[in-house]
Design an enzyme around this catalytic site. Structure first.
Site, PDB file in Angstrom:
ATOM      1  N   HIS A 243     -67.428  27.642 -59.413  1.00 22.91           N
ATOM      2  CA  HIS A 243     -68.427  27.614 -58.338  1.00 22.91           C
ATOM      3  C   HIS A 243     -68.646  26.171 -57.822  1.00 22.91           C
ATOM      4  O   HIS A 243     -68.364  25.856 -56.675  1.00 22.91           O
ATOM      5  CB  HIS A 243     -69.774  28.161 -58.835  1.00 22.91           C
ATOM      6  CG  HIS A 243     -69.740  29.583 -59.285  1.00 22.91           C
ATOM      7  ND1 HIS A 243     -69.384  30.636 -58.484  1.00 22.91           N
ATOM      8  CD2 HIS A 243     -70.057  30.125 -60.483  1.00 22.91           C
ATOM      9  CE1 HIS A 243     -69.474  31.780 -59.163  1.00 22.91           C
ATOM     10  NE2 HIS A 243     -69.878  31.503 -60.378  1.00 22.91           N
TER      11      HIS A 243
HETATM   12  O1  RIB Z   1     -74.309  30.627 -58.864  1.00 26.22           O
HETATM   13  C1  RIB Z   1     -73.577  29.535 -59.351  1.00 26.22           C
HETATM   14  C2  RIB Z   1     -74.428  28.302 -59.356  1.00 26.22           C
HETATM   15  O2  RIB Z   1     -75.540  28.484 -60.213  1.00 26.22           O
HETATM   16  C3  RIB Z   1     -73.675  27.081 -59.923  1.00 26.22           C
HETATM   17  O3  RIB Z   1     -74.174  25.915 -59.323  1.00 26.22           O
HETATM   18  C4  RIB Z   1     -74.043  27.098 -61.377  1.00 26.22           C
HETATM   19  O4  RIB Z   1     -73.998  25.789 -61.955  1.00 26.22           O
HETATM   20  C5  RIB Z   1     -75.472  27.557 -61.299  1.00 26.22           C
HETATM   21  O5  RIB Z   1     -76.280  26.420 -61.019  1.00 26.22           O
END
Ligand code: RIB
Ligand code: CA
Length: 336
Positions: A243
């Protein structure tokens, strides 16, 4: 290629750690500072993790400013994030206690000071809940116009959510902050789950990286250990989604992203869809577009790029150790 000067607002967090590694491994980027926020784990832990990572990576010159410990309005989610990111927030990685402390200034004041000092020169990346960024916008009317670009990991536009069936974690954790940021006028690039779930780092990729005997390879393995366990348990997949690292593609490989300009907003009505990000694809709201959104990505190519950059960083790290620079760096007791 001009270097992009970045300040990173972050809640490390396993994938945040991978994003920091990728930024440090990318010559296109000058990572100038980190600001921390409550998100995956508590503010104390995200701040400690930021300092520990920078010291381990021989980047203790990069300042860390501590930010907000709770969302603007809704209560923090508690310890849910620890199931994904481990109790420490960095999975199974064991990093030495950092010697550095965060700077005195609060992250919100630090962001205002830095961006107003060099209007239009600095890019802000936000890969956690947007609490710090929203308060900077509200506290200083000139802040929004001083930010060259804001790249956000967050949202689920056509995709389902990962914290509720509709909402993505960063936006859901502080939907009111996201609403302020989305409507601030800052030039935004949004990297939502629609793209990030197509960037799946497999355990085979991590094993390939660990063919290099290096603390960097071990760090990637250990930081993602709990994260991968979570994906196997709940998604039946032997790997994890990159992500936060995918935001870095906006600088180092924008050609891998399918970016579209849309009017995007976030539901703050307090009901079942709170935190849901929606794009006005049919242009019925008659609003100007307020961001570009990555609705697709060449996912496997990005994962290959990530691994290549990690391999390069691992060799560089080993050379630094061999050349005697390790005394500047605490011994990595991961799998010592
Ligand atoms: O949904 C993914 C996000 O949420 C990423 O930034 C992960 O680190 C959490 O913060
Ligand atoms: Ca994050």
């Amino acid at each position: 290629m001009p270097t992009i000067r970045i300040i990173l607002d972050t809640d490390p967090g396993a994938d945040d750690a991978l994003a920091i590694l990728l930024m440090l491994a990318s010559p296109e980027i000058q990572l100038e500072a980190l600001t921390t926020v409550q998100g995956n784990v508590s503010l104390e832990k995200t701040t400690r993790n930021a300092l520990a990572l920078l010291e381990f990576l021989n980047a203790r010159h990069i300042q860390v400013a501590k930010g907000c410990s709770t969302p603007l309005i809704k209560p923090p989610h508690g310890t849910q994030g620890e199931e994904v990111h481990g109790k420490s927030g960095l999975g199974q990685a064991v990093l030495p206690e950092p010697k550095n402390k965060p700077i005195e200034a609060h992250a919100v004041d630090y962001l205002i000071e830095r961006f107003l000092a060099e209007p239009g020169e600095l890019t802000l990346f936000a890969i956690g809940p947007l609490t710090n960024v929203a308060l900077a916008i509200r506290k200083e009317p000139k802040f929004a116009q001083s930010v060259k670009e804001l790249v956000i990991m967050g949202g689920a536009v056509r995709s389902g959510g990962n914290i509720t069936p509709l909402a993505e974690f960063n936006i859901h954790e502080d939907p009111h902050a996201a609403h302020i940021v989305f409507n601030s006028g800052i030039p935004i690039t949004l990297i939502p789950l629609d793209a990030t779930y197509k960037c799946l780092l497999t355990s085979a990729d991590v094993d390939r990286l660990n063919k290099i005997d290096s603390p960097i390879a071990r760090l990637v393995h250990d930081v993602t250990a709990d994260y991968m366990e979570f994906y196997l348990k709940y998604e039946g997949f032997n790997g994890c989604a990159l992500h936060d690292p995918l935001t870095v593609a906006a600088v180092i490989a924008p050609e891998l992203l399918t970016l579209e300009k849309h009017y995007v907003n976030v539901d703050i009505s307090g009901g079942i869809s709170t935190g849901k990000t929606y794009a006005d694809f049919m242009k019925v709201a008659k609003q100007p577009t307020n961001m570009q959104v990555a609705l697709d990505v060449k996912g496997r190519e990005f994962v290959e790029l990530f691994i290549e950059r990690m391999e390069r960083l691992a060799y560089q790290f080993n050379e630094e150790i061999a050349s005697g620079k390790e005394q500047e760096r605490p011994r990595n007791d991961i799998n010592a």
